[in-house]
Design an enzyme around this catalytic site. Structure first.
Site, short mmCIF file in Angstrom:
data_model
loop_
_atom_site.label_atom_id
_atom_site.label_comp_id
_atom_site.label_asym_id
_atom_site.label_seq_id
_atom_site.Cartn_x
_atom_site.Cartn_y
_atom_site.Cartn_z
N GLN A 237 44.01 33.54 46.05
CA GLN A 237 43.62 34.92 45.77
C GLN A 237 44.25 35.88 46.78
OE1 GLN A 237 39.20 33.48 44.54
NE2 GLN A 237 39.41 35.71 44.60
N ARG A 384 31.90 36.28 42.87
CA ARG A 384 31.78 37.53 42.11
C ARG A 384 30.85 38.55 42.75
NH1 ARG A 384 33.45 37.48 35.96
NH2 ARG A 384 34.16 39.61 35.93
N CYS A 385 31.09 38.79 44.02
CA CYS A 385 30.37 39.87 44.68
C CYS A 385 31.12 40.18 45.95
CB CYS A 385 28.94 39.48 44.99
SG CYS A 385 28.77 38.49 46.46
N GLU A 760 32.94 42.86 39.82
CA GLU A 760 31.79 42.12 40.32
C GLU A 760 30.47 42.71 39.91
OE1 GLU A 760 32.65 42.85 44.36
OE2 GLU A 760 33.67 40.95 44.55
N1 PCD Z 1 39.36 48.27 36.19
C1 PCD Z 1 39.52 49.38 35.38
N2 PCD Z 1 38.92 50.56 35.76
C2 PCD Z 1 38.16 50.62 36.88
C3 PCD Z 1 37.98 49.47 37.67
C4 PCD Z 1 38.61 48.31 37.31
O1 PCD Z 1 40.17 49.31 34.35
N3 PCD Z 1 37.56 51.76 37.25
C5 PCD Z 1 40.04 47.01 35.84
C6 PCD Z 1 41.11 46.71 36.89
O2 PCD Z 1 42.28 47.29 36.67
C7 PCD Z 1 41.17 45.17 36.88
C8 PCD Z 1 39.76 44.79 36.52
O3 PCD Z 1 39.16 45.94 35.87
O4 PCD Z 1 42.03 44.77 35.86
C9 PCD Z 1 38.93 44.39 37.79
O5 PCD Z 1 39.11 45.36 38.76
P1 PCD Z 1 38.36 45.36 40.16
O6 PCD Z 1 36.91 45.57 39.99
O7 PCD Z 1 39.09 46.24 41.08
O8 PCD Z 1 38.47 43.84 40.69
P2 PCD Z 1 39.76 43.06 41.20
O9 PCD Z 1 39.85 43.19 42.68
O10 PCD Z 1 40.89 43.34 40.36
O11 PCD Z 1 39.31 41.59 40.84
C10 PCD Z 1 38.41 40.90 41.66
C11 PCD Z 1 37.15 40.60 40.87
C12 PCD Z 1 36.37 39.54 41.59
S1 PCD Z 1 36.04 39.76 43.17
C13 PCD Z 1 35.88 38.47 40.93
S2 PCD Z 1 35.00 37.34 41.76
C14 PCD Z 1 36.08 38.24 39.45
C15 PCD Z 1 36.41 39.59 38.79
O12 PCD Z 1 37.48 40.17 39.54
N4 PCD Z 1 37.11 37.25 39.25
C16 PCD Z 1 37.68 37.19 37.99
N5 PCD Z 1 36.83 39.39 37.44
C17 PCD Z 1 37.52 38.26 37.07
N6 PCD Z 1 38.04 38.20 35.85
C18 PCD Z 1 38.73 37.10 35.48
N7 PCD Z 1 39.22 37.04 34.23
N8 PCD Z 1 38.92 36.06 36.32
C19 PCD Z 1 38.43 36.09 37.58
O13 PCD Z 1 38.63 35.11 38.39
MO1 PCD Z 1 35.37 37.67 44.06
O14 PCD Z 1 35.00 38.31 45.67
O15 PCD Z 1 36.80 36.82 44.27
O16 PCD Z 1 34.14 36.39 44.29
#
Ligand code: PCD
Length: 806
Positions: A237, A384-385, A760
């Site tokens: 990432q 996802r935060c 997120e």
């Molecule tokens: N957007 C729009 N408008 C606004 C905002 C935003 O349209 N106002 C879009 C953009 O451009 C991109 C998307 O929506 O395409 C997202 O963005 P953002 O909120 O800025 O974010 P980024 O930095 O790009 O990415 C990151 C995130 C995270 S952190 C996670 S866990 C998850 C989510 O992203 N992962 C994933 N989502 C998703 N989807 C998919 N399909 N796969 C994946 O793996 Mo961490 O801290 O790493 O735990």
């Protein structure tokens, strides 16, 4: 002008710029099975590596005998900690300032920990080799319960830290203690509690879970002895950070390391950190002179790389009788497993958990977090935060419901009463953040009107009465959640990773024919950057999005950036893209002025080119300007049309949202039915509404999984009991509810295009909505808090404990 002359609307639509539901360009290859993932990388002579792993959660390693393994046809090498010591790589630094064993060095500290790396001509031979490696263990007492980690007689887990009374984040209180982190005003908060008319206190746990992307973590390392260059293809990432880290710990010159993250099959925070597999594959390639591939299987992914959550939050709110909050006090016991390998910006041992005051105007608050070691896998990633924001949102959103219950108030009304008001933005929170913008009341009221909230409450009251009369066995819950996220790490003044400031970047290069390539320091894992980044450029400079190719993930070609996680790409790289585009536009304006023979100030930008003010027929399109940039620029100007921007954001962005979950639960079976789920998100300016909707659907599905069953659970002797998709809840289309999405737009005042992150948000807001629905359903039977995850079994158990089932 004639009938064929496109209208302004048509010209604008042709760009497919911001606000357009542009179809995802990457899906052309993804839907045809033509993506290029790490496991698709096949290099001549490539070898395969795989791990011998510990069956014990805590044991001394007495002896490793690889003699039989080396006799297996195809097995070429067995790497152990002893091998790694010769290159000083038996241990590696973690992002959180701790160190971590790459391969077991004298001891193992969690089940499935990496013990030896077997390198063979194919994966099958490697596996056969693994079965022939003899490891002699002396089992030690495991420490599983974090609440017992600081007992006097608790086993010493980290012998390497013996005598160290302080760590990366200050003093340690005990041999299994990592850090204590405190924020806020303790005295003021204690005083608020002394004066309080009403208080609540609850231990709210957010269980251990795992990001479990469909593609596991993997890499191919290829060392070229002649050139002294190391090429690493990997599921990263943050490719640039990986390159710097490899350079620092392997002592290889950074320019001789090429990190390439090809297509990634989901990241969700799992692919931010560095794992033993990467180091071992690199060392194996250096030793054998051949490329070496390492691909995790599902069990390895779930049990050994980067868990998430495992926060135990003792939460107290002080309030007046009328329901005005006056203080918040939270203590977190954070189970970090065997090594503190949390992926947070360096200065934040508990990430951005201090956003725990949520969307409410708390005059004072105090937070203390204790991190402890246990015999569990390391990690602590932001699944996802944005670095522990989901834990914070869950904590405060559950607590607000508990307070509403105590006050006998409607949870939505209690929230409306305590929201930060629109005129208070930018708002300084009691725990130190400056919220950039928000209009919470409008969002909440829109949610209540659209869902018919009042009627749903009436229906619930009727159902409860029917339940009491014995006419139904079904109970109904309304899960209200209102969250504020904090995304866009981040300003260099407070965010860095191993000392590198958390800016991001964009480079745009336009070609003579009015097309171009744009590269960023971010890396899409499915989010659709190739689509949306081109949309920002299209609107900014008036070149159709289709003419802009977006490329990410190759450290040789992309400008340095900190990568994609924490929903930081739009707030940080998105801003860099707009700024780079504006530099191009400024140069384009000079070229147009020269060609149209007017002063620059006499030009105005008009969708896809520059027009002379007051002389509408004098116009030069961006396409023509691109051509001119390569043959007739003003005297003294350099030819070409390209720009780079490195953007250090002045602040984070604070998206927010109002969610409602309507759930029915059958008390006799614990089976729930999510009847309705409404999610209103405000992420400021919306780049691609279709992608946003997809992001919300995905995030809500993960929130549903986490709240309703997904869990990494250990038994009392330290075995992982949910190590495969047989036991680890991975919802399919069959289980997943239908999602209703909605939005308001409150732009970020400091972001060049006003956009905030969104990826997120649905996870952050979704988890409390589900959990509040379950808890709300049971509340009339006398419960205040039922711990997640709320699977059928636990629901049934709750019903039984509350006397609803005989
Ligand atoms: N957007 C729009 N408008 C606004 C905002 C935003 O349209 N106002 C879009 C953009 O451009 C991109 C998307 O929506 O395409 C997202 O963005 P953002 O909120 O800025 O974010 P980024 O930095 O790009 O990415 C990151 C995130 C995270 S952190 C996670 S866990 C998850 C989510 O992203 N992962 C994933 N989502 C998703 N989807 C998919 N399909 N796969 C994946 O793996 Mo961490 O801290 O790493 O735990």
């Amino acid at each position: 002008m004639n009938d064929m002359t496109p209208t302004r609307e048509q010209r604008s639509a042709a760009l497919e710029g911001m606000g357009c539901k542009r179809k995802r360009v990457e899906d052309i290859r993804f839907t045809q099975g033509k993506g290029n993932y790490v496991d698709d990388v096949k290099l001549p002579g490539m070898l395969h590596g795989d791990f011998v792993r510990s069956p014990h959660p805590h044991a001394r390693v007495k002896r490793i005998d690889d003699s039989e393994a080396l006799k297996v046809p195809g097995v070429l090498a067995v790497i152990t900690a002893e091998t790694l010591k010769t290159v000083n790589l038996a241990w590696m630094p973690t992002l959180a300032g701790d160190v971590q064993m790459v391969l077991a060095d004298g001891k193992v500290l969690f089940q499935n920990q990496e013990v030896a790396f077997v390198v063979a001509t194919d994966r099958y031979a490697a596996d056969d080799g693994i079965n022939k490696v003899i490891v002699e263990y002396e089992p030690l007492a495991p420490l599983v319960d974090p609440f017992k980690s600081m007992d006097k007689d608790a086993p010493v887990l980290r012998e390497d830290l013996a005598g160290k009374t302080s760590g990366a984040h200050g003093p340690r209180k005990h041999h299994n203690h990592i850090f204590e982190w405190t924020v806020g005003d303790k005295e003021l908060t204690d005083a608020a509690f002394k004066k309080a008319e009403v208080t609540i206190k609850e231990m709210i746990s957010y269980h251990r879970t795992h990001p479990s992307p469909l593609e596991t973590c993997q890499c191919v390392c290829s060392f070229d002895k002649i050139k002294g260059e190391l090429t690493i293809y990997g599921t990263f990432q943050a490719p640039h950070v990986i390159r710097t880290v490899v350079s620092l710990i392997a002592k290889l010159p950074e320019q001789k390391i090429h990190v390439i993250a090809p297509d990634i099959g989901g990241g969700f925070g799992n692919k931010v950190g560095a794992y033993p597999g990467y180091i071992c594959a690199a060392v194996a390639s250096i030793v054998t002179g051949k490329p070496v591939k390492w691909v995790e299987d599902r069990i390895e992914n779930l049990t050994a790389t980067s868990f998430a959550r495992d926060y135990h939050m003792t939460t107290e709110i002080a309030a007046t009788k009328e329901g005005k909050v006056t203080g918040l006090r939270v203590h977190v016991l954070a189970d970090h497993g065997a090594f503190d390998a949390c992926a947070d910006p360096s200065k934040w041992p508990a990430g951005f958990f201090n956003i725990v005051t949520g969307s409410y105007d708390f005059p004072t608050a105090h937070l203390a977090v204790d991190g402890v070691y246990t015999n569990k896998a390391p990690g602590g990633v932001a699944y996802r935060c944005s670095f522990r924001v989901t834990e914070a949102a869950y904590c405060i959103e559950r607590a607000m419901d508990i307070l509403a219950q105590k006050l006998n108030m409607d949870p939505a009304e209690l929230r409306l009463k305590n929201f930060i008001k629109p005129e208070q933005f930018p708002y300084h929170s009691a725990l130190g953040w400056e919220y950039d913008s928000g209009d919470y009341h409008t969002a909440m009221r829109k949610m209540m009107e659209t869902t018919g909230y009042a009627a749903l409450r009436k229906e619930q009251a009727d159902k409860r009465a029917a339940f009491a009369r014995g006419e139904t066995r079904e109970i109904m819950g309304l899960g209200v959640s209102f969250f504020t996220e904090i995304v866009g790490a981040g300003p260099s003044k407070n965010c860095d990773i191993l000392g590198i400031a958390m800016f991001d970047s964009c480079e745009i290069r336009l070609h003579p024919t009015g097309a171009g390539i744009a590269r960023m320091g971010t890396k899409s894992q499915g989010q659709g950057h190739e689509t949306t980044w081109a949309q920002i450029i299209a609107t900014e400079i008036g070149i159709p999005a289709d003419n802009i190719m977006v490329e990410e993930g190759n450290t040789d070609t992309a400008p340095y950036g900190l990568g994609t996680y924490g929903s930081r790409s739009t707030p940080v790289a998105g801003a860099a893209i707009a700024m780079a585009a504006r530099k191009i536009k400024a140069k384009a304006q000079m070229i147009a002025a020269y060609r149209l023979e007017v002063h620059e100030d006499d030009l105005e930008f008009d969708i896809d080119g520059f027009r002379v003010k007051g002389l509408p027929e004098k116009f030069m399109s961006m396409k023509d300007i691109c051509w001119a940039a390569y043959n007739s620029v003003p005297p003294g100007m350099e030819p070409g049309l390209e720009a780079v921007s490195y953007y250090d954001p002045p602040n984070m962005t604070y998206p927010f949202g109002a969610y409602l979950c309507v759930m029915d639960i059958d008390v006799d079976t614990g089976v729930y039915n999510v009847r309705r789920f409404y999610a209103l998100d405000d992420c400021g300016t919306r780049i691609n509404p279709m992608i946003i909707e997809g992001q919300v659907h995905g995030g809500l599905t993960e929130a549903f999984a986490i709240a309703m069953g997904q869990e990494i659970r250990y038994d009392e002797v330290g075995n992982v009991v949910t190590g495969s998709f047989m036991d680890f809840f991975m919802p399919t289309a069959v289980e997943t509810p239908h999602w209703e999405t909605d939005f308001t737009v409150t732009p970020s005042p400091h972001h060049p295009i006003g956009a905030k992150g969104v990826g997120e948000s649905p996870n952050v807001g979704g988890v409390p909505a589900f959990s509040n629905a379950v808890n709300d359903a049971f509340s009339f039977l006398g419960s205040t808090h039922i711990q997640m995850p709320h699977d059928f079994w636990r629901n049934w158990k709750a019903a039984k404990q509350l006397g609803a089932v005989a």
